[in-house]
Design an enzyme around this catalytic site. Structure first.
Site, PDB file in Angstrom:
ATOM      1  N   ASP A  46       0.836  -1.211   0.000  1.00  0.00           N
ATOM      2  CA  ASP A  46       0.000   0.000   0.000  1.00  0.00           C
ATOM      3  C   ASP A  46       0.870   1.261   0.000  1.00  0.00           C
ATOM      4  O   ASP A  46       0.368   2.383  -0.065  1.00  0.00           O
ATOM      5  CB  ASP A  46      -1.010  -0.006   1.156  1.00  0.00           C
ATOM      6  CG  ASP A  46      -0.365   0.102   2.521  1.00  0.00           C
ATOM      7  OD1 ASP A  46       0.877   0.000   2.618  1.00  0.00           O
ATOM      8  OD2 ASP A  46      -1.099   0.287   3.519  1.00  0.00           O
ATOM      9  N   SER A  47       2.200   1.074   0.002  1.00  0.00           N
ATOM     10  CA  SER A  47       3.121   2.201  -0.219  1.00  0.00           C
ATOM     11  C   SER A  47       2.843   2.853  -1.566  1.00  0.00           C
ATOM     12  O   SER A  47       3.289   3.975  -1.820  1.00  0.00           O
ATOM     13  CB  SER A  47       4.576   1.716  -0.153  1.00  0.00           C
ATOM     14  OG  SER A  47       4.767   0.585  -0.986  1.00  0.00           O
ATOM     15  N   ASP A  85      -1.119  -6.412  -0.118  1.00  0.00           N
ATOM     16  CA  ASP A  85      -1.065  -5.700   1.162  1.00  0.00           C
ATOM     17  C   ASP A  85      -2.467  -5.188   1.517  1.00  0.00           C
ATOM     18  O   ASP A  85      -3.068  -4.459   0.720  1.00  0.00           O
ATOM     19  CB  ASP A  85      -0.100  -4.515   0.988  1.00  0.00           C
ATOM     20  CG  ASP A  85       0.450  -4.002   2.293  1.00  0.00           C
ATOM     21  OD1 ASP A  85       0.182  -4.623   3.346  1.00  0.00           O
ATOM     22  OD2 ASP A  85       1.164  -2.981   2.247  1.00  0.00           O
ATOM     23  N   LYS A 115      -0.680  -9.528   3.356  1.00  0.00           N
ATOM     24  CA  LYS A 115       0.057  -8.987   4.508  1.00  0.00           C
ATOM     25  C   LYS A 115      -0.841  -7.981   5.193  1.00  0.00           C
ATOM     26  O   LYS A 115      -1.609  -7.281   4.523  1.00  0.00           O
ATOM     27  CB  LYS A 115       1.343  -8.295   4.036  1.00  0.00           C
ATOM     28  CG  LYS A 115       2.006  -7.459   5.121  1.00  0.00           C
ATOM     29  CD  LYS A 115       3.309  -6.885   4.671  1.00  0.00           C
ATOM     30  CE  LYS A 115       3.232  -5.510   4.047  1.00  0.00           C
ATOM     31  NZ  LYS A 115       2.665  -4.459   4.924  1.00  0.00           N
ATOM     32  N   GLU A 117      -0.919  -5.088   8.715  1.00  0.00           N
ATOM     33  CA  GLU A 117      -0.236  -4.455   9.850  1.00  0.00           C
ATOM     34  C   GLU A 117      -0.915  -4.959  11.109  1.00  0.00           C
ATOM     35  O   GLU A 117      -2.062  -4.604  11.380  1.00  0.00           O
ATOM     36  CB  GLU A 117      -0.304  -2.928   9.706  1.00  0.00           C
ATOM     37  CG  GLU A 117       0.492  -2.467   8.497  1.00  0.00           C
ATOM     38  CD  GLU A 117       0.525  -0.958   8.311  1.00  0.00           C
ATOM     39  OE1 GLU A 117       0.139  -0.209   9.230  1.00  0.00           O
ATOM     40  OE2 GLU A 117       0.947  -0.530   7.217  1.00  0.00           O
ATOM     41  N   GLU A 184       9.379  -3.829  10.436  1.00  0.00           N
ATOM     42  CA  GLU A 184       9.767  -2.530   9.869  1.00  0.00           C
ATOM     43  C   GLU A 184      10.216  -1.561  10.966  1.00  0.00           C
ATOM     44  O   GLU A 184       9.548  -1.426  12.003  1.00  0.00           O
ATOM     45  CB  GLU A 184       8.574  -1.913   9.104  1.00  0.00           C
ATOM     46  CG  GLU A 184       8.892  -0.513   8.580  1.00  0.00           C
ATOM     47  CD  GLU A 184       7.882   0.040   7.578  1.00  0.00           C
ATOM     48  OE1 GLU A 184       6.884  -0.625   7.291  1.00  0.00           O
ATOM     49  OE2 GLU A 184       8.134   1.164   7.097  1.00  0.00           O
TER      50      GLU A 184
HETATM   51  O1  KIV Z   1       3.519  -1.077   1.626  1.00  0.00           O
HETATM   52  C1  KIV Z   1       4.699  -1.436   1.582  1.00  0.00           C
HETATM   53  O2  KIV Z   1       5.381  -1.291   0.569  1.00  0.00           O
HETATM   54  C2  KIV Z   1       5.282  -2.012   2.785  1.00  0.00           C
HETATM   55  C3  KIV Z   1       6.759  -1.900   2.981  1.00  0.00           C
HETATM   56  C4  KIV Z   1       7.104  -2.003   4.375  1.00  0.00           C
HETATM   57  C5  KIV Z   1       7.556  -2.861   2.210  1.00  0.00           C
HETATM   58  O3  KIV Z   1       4.577  -2.517   3.597  1.00  0.00           O
END
Ligand code: KIV
Length: 266
Positions: A46-47, A85, A115, A117, A184
């Protein structure tokens, strides 16, 4: 090209002591390049909210946008494991919503895993997603979606209490069924202790060399994003400069009549 990277293969790497490489990608052309280079895992992070969309944080990114980008990446990839993500508000509300949205990454996006958080209050999401047989990577430490709670993008686990909480969180994420951990923005000694304490692989970003693997944002590595640059970034090339030179040359050649020449004409 080597066989497709699988979750068991990623987990075996830890026991074999072979490092895991992971990079972000958000679209077809870059995913092809990253995949052809033999990177093990491609994260559709999500970056993209920051490096593609130009937002100051990842918070505006939606689940539909993430599925759109994951689908483009999956279409390009032949070798790497693709992870989608989970964006802000796609899993925070309930376990049910988390499972439904995680499922979209596999069903519509073509990813093999997700993934998220995973603060301590989100561990039930990890368990619910894993129980639905959707491989899930838990993201610990600096959690960009919690930017306001943290008061900025700050290194986590610097004091003994914080380090212990991260270690506990890592063990609980493993117990909840995470197949791997992304760590991270934590001191290298803390990441090392977590890596030793869990039996699943750890992938670090700004977490030192003791993790089982490393990840970085592709646009940082390529020098395509220069608006802020944390200490952990290594820029391997300045693509922004290279692209700018090419674009300027094109502009000049159109202006002075050099392009198109006979060679580029019918
Ligand atoms: O969103 C992202 O790119 C991440 C980074 C920590 C790799 O979660």
């Amino acid at each position: 090209m080597a066989a497709r990277v699988t979750i068991p293969e990623i987990q075996r790497r830890k026991t074999e002591g072979r490092r895991i490489t992971m990079l972000t990608a958000y679209d077809y052309p870059f995913a092809r390049i990253v995949d052809d280079a033999g990177i093990d895992i491609i994260l559709v992070g999500d970056s993209l909210g920051i490096v593609l969309q130009g937002h100051a944080t990842t918070l505006p990114v939606t689940i539909d946008q993430m599925i759109y980008h994951t689908e483009m990446v999956s279409r390009a990839v032949k070798h790497a494991l693709v992870i989608g993500d989970m964006p802000f508000m796609s899993f925070q509300i309930s376990d049910d919503e988390a499972v439904r949205n995680a499922g979209r990454f596999l069903q519509e996006g073509g990813a093999a895993a997700v993934k998220l958080e995973s603060s301590p209050s989100m561990l039930s999401r990890v368990a619910a997603i894993a129980a639905a047989d959707i491989p899930v990577m838990a993201h610990l430490g600096l959690a960009p979606q919690s930017v306001h709670k943290m008061g900025g993008y700050k290194v986590q686990g610097r004091d003994a209490g914080g380090a212990q909480r991260l270690l506990d969180g890592a063990k609980r994420a493993e117990d909840a069924g995470a197949f791997a951990l992304l760590i991270e923005g934590v001191p290298m000694a803390v990441a090392r202790d977590i890596t030793r304490a869990v039996s699943i692989p750890t992938i670090g970003i700004g977490a030192g060399a003791a993790c089982d693997g490393q990840v970085i944002v592709l646009h940082d590595l390529l020098g395509l994003f220069d608006e802020f640059s944390p200490k952990f970034i290594k820029r391997y090339v300045n693509l922004r400069e290279i692209i700018s030179t090419a674009v300027t040359q094109y502009k000049d050649e159109v202006m002075n009549g050099q392009f198109p020449s006979e060679k580029e004409s019918y």
